[in-house]
Design a protein around this motif. Sequence first.
Motif, PDB file in Angstrom:
ATOM      1  N   ALA A 182      37.562  44.965  45.422  1.00 47.18           N
ATOM      2  CA  ALA A 182      36.495  45.361  44.502  1.00 47.18           C
ATOM      3  C   ALA A 182      36.735  46.776  43.981  1.00 47.18           C
ATOM      4  N   LEU A 183      37.193  47.668  44.848  1.00 50.36           N
ATOM      5  CA  LEU A 183      37.463  49.039  44.434  1.00 50.36           C
ATOM      6  C   LEU A 183      38.628  49.108  43.449  1.00 50.36           C
ATOM      7  N   ILE A 184      39.659  48.319  43.684  1.00 55.03           N
ATOM      8  CA  ILE A 184      40.800  48.285  42.756  1.00 55.03           C
ATOM      9  C   ILE A 184      40.348  47.794  41.384  1.00 55.03           C
ATOM     10  N   ILE A 185      39.547  46.759  41.351  1.00 60.15           N
ATOM     11  CA  ILE A 185      39.041  46.231  40.079  1.00 60.15           C
ATOM     12  C   ILE A 185      38.126  47.240  39.406  1.00 60.15           C
ATOM     13  N   ALA A 186      37.261  47.886  40.178  1.00 60.55           N
ATOM     14  CA  ALA A 186      36.355  48.883  39.609  1.00 60.55           C
ATOM     15  C   ALA A 186      37.131  50.067  39.039  1.00 60.55           C
ATOM     16  N   LEU A 187      38.159  50.512  39.741  1.00 62.36           N
ATOM     17  CA  LEU A 187      38.969  51.616  39.226  1.00 62.36           C
ATOM     18  C   LEU A 187      39.624  51.249  37.898  1.00 62.36           C
TER      19      LEU A 187
END
Length: 82
Positions: free
Chosen positions: A22-27
């Motif tokens: 989720a963090l990779i996608i959000a970044l």
Amino acid sequence: MTSSGIDVLRALAIGSQALGLALIIALETVMGNAARPWQGVVLAIMLVTALLIALARLYRRNRQRKEADARRAHLKTGADDG
């Protein structure tokens, strides 16, 4: 495994990987191409976390195996005495 039947380490592994993804996608969504180095950092943290959890599972399994072996040895020697 705990008495409630929940494997805490497995839940931690799944949760950390989901959070990392989720963090990779959000970044990527927020920063665009500038997110690449940060995505690499997140991926590295995910890999280290997975490795640490795997080691913890291995340690726990080996400890449980040693305890079971000790119980069996104690029962075997106890049975010979009586």
